[in-house]
Design an enzyme around this catalytic site. Structure first.
Site, PDB file in Angstrom:
ATOM      1  N   VAL A 192     -48.368 -40.783 -11.488  1.00  0.00           N
ATOM      2  CA  VAL A 192     -47.770 -41.526 -10.428  1.00  0.00           C
ATOM      3  C   VAL A 192     -48.425 -42.759 -10.951  1.00  0.00           C
ATOM      4  CG1 VAL A 192     -48.622 -43.085  -8.437  1.00  0.00           C
ATOM      5  CG2 VAL A 192     -48.039 -40.219  -8.436  1.00  0.00           C
TER       6      VAL A 192
ATOM      7  N   VAL B 187     -47.856 -39.860   2.343  1.00  0.00           N
ATOM      8  CA  VAL B 187     -47.092 -39.128   2.810  1.00  0.00           C
ATOM      9  C   VAL B 187     -45.542 -39.036   2.075  1.00  0.00           C
ATOM     10  CG1 VAL B 187     -46.225 -38.194   4.997  1.00  0.00           C
ATOM     11  CG2 VAL B 187     -48.468 -38.926   4.419  1.00  0.00           C
TER      12      VAL B 187
ATOM     13  N   GLY C 297     -43.285 -39.595  -0.292  1.00  0.00           N
ATOM     14  CA  GLY C 297     -43.586 -39.907  -2.136  1.00  0.00           C
ATOM     15  C   GLY C 297     -42.404 -41.295  -0.961  1.00  0.00           C
TER      16      GLY C 297
ATOM     17  N   GLY D 196     -43.014 -33.204 -12.404  1.00  0.00           N
ATOM     18  CA  GLY D 196     -43.796 -33.814 -11.584  1.00  0.00           C
ATOM     19  C   GLY D 196     -44.783 -34.246 -10.567  1.00  0.00           C
TER      20      GLY D 196
ATOM     21  N   GLU E 229     -48.561 -30.419  -7.216  1.00  0.00           N
ATOM     22  CA  GLU E 229     -49.680 -31.349  -7.206  1.00  0.00           C
ATOM     23  C   GLU E 229     -50.818 -30.345  -8.517  1.00  0.00           C
ATOM     24  OE1 GLU E 229     -51.362 -33.530  -4.923  1.00  0.00           O
ATOM     25  OE2 GLU E 229     -49.325 -33.424  -4.409  1.00  0.00           O
TER      26      GLU E 229
ATOM     27  N   LYS F 143     -51.067 -33.738   5.274  1.00  0.00           N
ATOM     28  CA  LYS F 143     -49.834 -35.247   5.803  1.00  0.00           C
ATOM     29  C   LYS F 143     -49.461 -35.289   6.575  1.00  0.00           C
ATOM     30  CE  LYS F 143     -47.300 -34.688   0.547  1.00  0.00           C
ATOM     31  NZ  LYS F 143     -46.560 -34.425  -0.194  1.00  0.00           N
TER      32      LYS F 143
HETATM   33  P1  NAP Z   1     -52.020 -36.136 -12.080  1.00  0.00           P
HETATM   34  O1  NAP Z   1     -50.452 -36.628 -13.529  1.00  0.00           O
HETATM   35  O2  NAP Z   1     -52.477 -35.072 -12.411  1.00  0.00           O
HETATM   36  O3  NAP Z   1     -52.355 -37.490 -12.621  1.00  0.00           O
HETATM   37  C1  NAP Z   1     -53.661 -37.511 -12.681  1.00  0.00           C
HETATM   38  C2  NAP Z   1     -54.609 -38.153 -12.874  1.00  0.00           C
HETATM   39  O4  NAP Z   1     -56.110 -38.856 -12.935  1.00  0.00           O
HETATM   40  C3  NAP Z   1     -54.912 -37.945 -14.729  1.00  0.00           C
HETATM   41  O5  NAP Z   1     -54.773 -39.280 -15.650  1.00  0.00           O
HETATM   42  C4  NAP Z   1     -56.561 -37.677 -14.520  1.00  0.00           C
HETATM   43  O6  NAP Z   1     -56.565 -38.791 -15.899  1.00  0.00           O
HETATM   44  C5  NAP Z   1     -56.974 -38.238 -13.473  1.00  0.00           C
HETATM   45  N1  NAP Z   1     -58.612 -38.042 -13.371  1.00  0.00           N
HETATM   46  C6  NAP Z   1     -58.200 -36.513 -12.335  1.00  0.00           C
HETATM   47  N2  NAP Z   1     -59.679 -36.543 -12.448  1.00  0.00           N
HETATM   48  C7  NAP Z   1     -60.084 -37.604 -12.653  1.00  0.00           C
HETATM   49  C8  NAP Z   1     -61.734 -38.363 -13.167  1.00  0.00           C
HETATM   50  N3  NAP Z   1     -62.433 -37.473 -12.622  1.00  0.00           N
HETATM   51  N4  NAP Z   1     -61.930 -38.890 -13.658  1.00  0.00           N
HETATM   52  C9  NAP Z   1     -61.409 -39.580 -14.500  1.00  0.00           C
HETATM   53  N5  NAP Z   1     -59.944 -40.004 -14.362  1.00  0.00           N
HETATM   54  C10 NAP Z   1     -59.455 -38.498 -13.590  1.00  0.00           C
HETATM   55  O7  NAP Z   1     -51.372 -36.487 -10.724  1.00  0.00           O
HETATM   56  P2  NAP Z   1     -50.423 -37.224 -10.122  1.00  0.00           P
HETATM   57  O8  NAP Z   1     -49.117 -36.539  -9.525  1.00  0.00           O
HETATM   58  O9  NAP Z   1     -50.197 -38.596 -10.666  1.00  0.00           O
HETATM   59  O10 NAP Z   1     -51.664 -37.948  -8.581  1.00  0.00           O
HETATM   60  C11 NAP Z   1     -51.488 -38.275  -8.533  1.00  0.00           C
HETATM   61  C12 NAP Z   1     -52.303 -38.696  -6.432  1.00  0.00           C
HETATM   62  O11 NAP Z   1     -51.002 -39.064  -5.988  1.00  0.00           O
HETATM   63  C13 NAP Z   1     -52.524 -37.247  -5.880  1.00  0.00           C
HETATM   64  O12 NAP Z   1     -53.647 -37.797  -5.382  1.00  0.00           O
HETATM   65  C14 NAP Z   1     -51.385 -36.524  -4.889  1.00  0.00           C
HETATM   66  O13 NAP Z   1     -51.640 -35.647  -4.265  1.00  0.00           O
HETATM   67  C15 NAP Z   1     -50.984 -38.142  -5.219  1.00  0.00           C
HETATM   68  N6  NAP Z   1     -48.947 -37.815  -5.338  1.00  0.00           N
HETATM   69  C16 NAP Z   1     -48.326 -37.360  -6.255  1.00  0.00           C
HETATM   70  C17 NAP Z   1     -47.377 -37.597  -6.220  1.00  0.00           C
HETATM   71  C18 NAP Z   1     -46.414 -37.011  -6.898  1.00  0.00           C
HETATM   72  O14 NAP Z   1     -44.840 -37.034  -7.116  1.00  0.00           O
HETATM   73  N7  NAP Z   1     -46.785 -36.537  -8.345  1.00  0.00           N
HETATM   74  C19 NAP Z   1     -46.788 -38.186  -4.816  1.00  0.00           C
HETATM   75  C20 NAP Z   1     -47.144 -38.347  -3.924  1.00  0.00           C
HETATM   76  C21 NAP Z   1     -48.861 -38.760  -3.999  1.00  0.00           C
HETATM   77  P3  NAP Z   1     -56.034 -37.574 -17.661  1.00  0.00           P
HETATM   78  O15 NAP Z   1     -55.277 -37.907 -18.058  1.00  0.00           O
HETATM   79  O16 NAP Z   1     -57.478 -37.227 -18.457  1.00  0.00           O
HETATM   80  O17 NAP Z   1     -56.263 -35.791 -17.365  1.00  0.00           O
HETATM   81  N1  HSE Z   2     -46.507 -31.746  -4.537  1.00  0.00           N
HETATM   82  C1  HSE Z   2     -46.900 -33.310  -3.756  1.00  0.00           C
HETATM   83  C2  HSE Z   2     -44.750 -32.900  -3.426  1.00  0.00           C
HETATM   84  C3  HSE Z   2     -46.269 -34.273  -4.420  1.00  0.00           C
HETATM   85  O1  HSE Z   2     -44.404 -31.546  -3.902  1.00  0.00           O
HETATM   86  O2  HSE Z   2     -44.735 -33.099  -2.210  1.00  0.00           O
HETATM   87  C4  HSE Z   2     -45.627 -35.900  -2.811  1.00  0.00           C
HETATM   88  O3  HSE Z   2     -47.256 -35.734  -2.029  1.00  0.00           O
END
Ligand code: NAP
Ligand code: HSE
Length: 445
Positions: free
Chosen positions: A25, A143, A145, A198, A201, A216
């Site tokens: 994200v 919640v 996306g 991607g 979680e 959610k």
């Molecule tokens: P992700 O790809 O795992 O990315 C997490 C990022 O946060 C990475 O850049 C990581 O750094 C950094 N990070 C994690 N812990 C850290 C710490 N302690 N100190 C500093 N940096 C830290 O996660 P994501 O999929 O983007 O999701 C991020 C958030 O959005 C989550 O809350 C997730 O539930 C929410 N979300 C995700 C989606 C989805 O489709 N992916 C959709 C809706 C909501 P590094 O890169 O150096 O490891």
């Molecule tokens: N892991 C979550 C999903 C990301 O699959 O719906 C979006 O919140």
């Protein structure tokens, strides 16, 4: 009072953003903010600049070229910088994300977060902190996306008494179920695909076991009923117990299997649940496939409204995060009373509502049994149902295995109380002829 540019004097000439997280994200958000014509500046007419980006591992290769000096591994570079006005948190998890959010809000910084876990566990406390510090705390991306459901429940649908929310709000699970149902893909393969895309979680157990959807649903129900629910209030079952036969039987009986997150009012109390369910094939929710999510809201004034869209992935989630960012920048120029969202209203402001235990549920049930293929077995099973006042709707016996003298029996029931069904299943599991109660899935009509 305005500057010569027409911008109110207390709005900084340049609004600085600190981004926490540069994963799926965060990379989308950074790319959008760094674009020549960033929508945040274009829409608001303000100069909005990405000032710092926090990551865990500075040496990790990135999908994006950032201008030099932007990356940091020290959260204080964002939290202690008085020139950073807005913090966007897309790190995930509660530790250290929650303490960073508290620190940012306490310092009067506005916050946008995609973190459903933090909002489900500590949303009311964070919203109160935002209110105290007259800061915005927005969480649309937590919640659905790219689906704008959080803001709609807070604002556009706020005039309604919400009768129910029925939703598919985990993209990973829906992707896996779709691949298993239509492409005969194995569970593990489908999960790997969802991770590569991607959607999943950091710990995909949260997706598969329904925990992400429970977070959610906690957020949606708290907004819909203006009552601070805990995620432990949500009865939760994952999809890992589903087997290929369940998909075959579902199709034969005219259903799709979907992981549903449901909140509804029954006699003044709320029922909150996440589980895989049979959904009639012709129902709209049965047709929501792949990473798509859908939320059906039944309101006293609006009737049934259906939101449908991509529930996970870089671009849809970026849409929600950047939309919130635009809202924050707009709010920064307002001198009128803060909007509901800005003031942190929402959860807590309604009457306290009791949460009904799952045993109170009235539903129809699909039950799959592995039994000894002997005379009289069906009669014994039927007696257990009869003793529990559970009425059988249909019985199927398809797979028999002469070599092991076993057979698979599928039974669907008429509406029954969950507590009675659970007792009946326990009693059945104790029958010598029943080798295994293989599965029980609720049927949502
Ligand atoms: P992700 O790809 O795992 O990315 C997490 C990022 O946060 C990475 O850049 C990581 O750094 C950094 N990070 C994690 N812990 C850290 C710490 N302690 N100190 C500093 N940096 C830290 O996660 P994501 O999929 O983007 O999701 C991020 C958030 O959005 C989550 O809350 C997730 O539930 C929410 N979300 C995700 C989606 C989805 O489709 N992916 C959709 C809706 C909501 P590094 O890169 O150096 O490891
Ligand atoms: N892991 C979550 C999903 C990301 O699959 O719906 C979006 O919140």
């Amino acid at each position: 009072m305005t500057q010569s540019s027409g911008v109110p004097a207390d709005i900084p000439a340049v609004i600085n953003v600190g981004l926490m997280g540069l994963g799926v994200v965060g990379t989308g958000v950074a790319a959008t903010l760094l674009r020549k014509n960033s929508p945040v500046s274009d829409v608001t007419g303000r100069s909005v600049r990405l000032k710092k980006v926090l990551v865990r591992d500075l040496s990790r290769p990135r999908d994006i070229d950032l201008p030099p000096g932007l990356l940091t591994a020290d959260a204080e570079d964002i939290l202690a910088d008085p020139d950073i006005h807005i913090v966007v948190e897309v790190m995930g998890g509660t530790d250290p994300a929650e303490s960073y959010l508290k620190q940012a809000l306490s310092a009067g910084k506005h916050v946008v977060t995609a973190n459903k876990e933090v909002m489900a566990k500590s949303g009311p406390e964070l919203l109160a902190l935002a209110r105290e510090n007259r800061a915005n705390l927005l969480f649309e991306a937590s919640v659905g996306g790219g689906i704008p459901i959080v803001g709609c429940l807070m604002n556009e649908l706020a005039a309604n008494d919400i009768r129910s929310i029925r939703s598919i709000i985990n993209g990973t699970t829906n992707y896996i179920l779709t691949r298993m149902a239509h492409h005969r893909t194995s569970f593990q393969q489908a999960l790997r695909e969802a991770q590569d895309l991607g959607y999943a979680e950091a710990d995909p157990t949260n997706d598969i076991e329904g925990i992400d959807a429970a977070y959610k649903l906690t957020i949606l129900a708290s907004l819909a009923y203006r009552c601070a629910f805990q995620h432990e209030d949500v009865y939760c079952e994952g999809i890992s117990k589903l087997e290929p036969q369940d998909f075959r039987y579902a199709q034969e009986l005219g259903y799709a299997i979907k992981s549903l997150a449901i909140a509804n009012l029954v006699d003044g109390a709320v029922q909150l649940r996440v589980y895989p369910a049979f959904v009639p094939a012709e129902h709209m929710l049965a047709k929501v496939d792949g990473v798509y999510n859908a939320v059906e809201v039944d309101g006293s004034l609006c009737g049934q409204v259906l939101f449908h869209g991509m529930g996970a992935g870089r671009e849809p989630t970026t849409s929600a995060v950047v939309g919130d960012l635009i809202e924050v920048v707009r709010n920064m120029g307002r001198h009128a009373a803060p909007s509901r969202v800005q003031a942190g209203e929402g959860p807590q402001n309604g009457p306290a509502l009791a949460v009904r235990p799952i045993g109170d549920l009235q539903a129809r049930y699909y039950i799959r049994l592995d039994v000894a293929d002997h005379p009289g077995v069906l009669a014994q099973i039927a007696k257990v149902f009869g003793d529990g006042q559970i009425s059988i709707a249909a019985v199927l016996q398809r797979d028999t295995h002469p070599e092991t003298e076993s057979a698979e029996i599928v039974i669907t029931t008429h509406p029954a109380k969950e507590e009675s069904v659970q007792h009946a299943l326990q009693a059945m599991a104790g029958l010598p002829q029943v080798r295994k109660v293989s599965n029980m899935i609720r049927i949502e009509e």
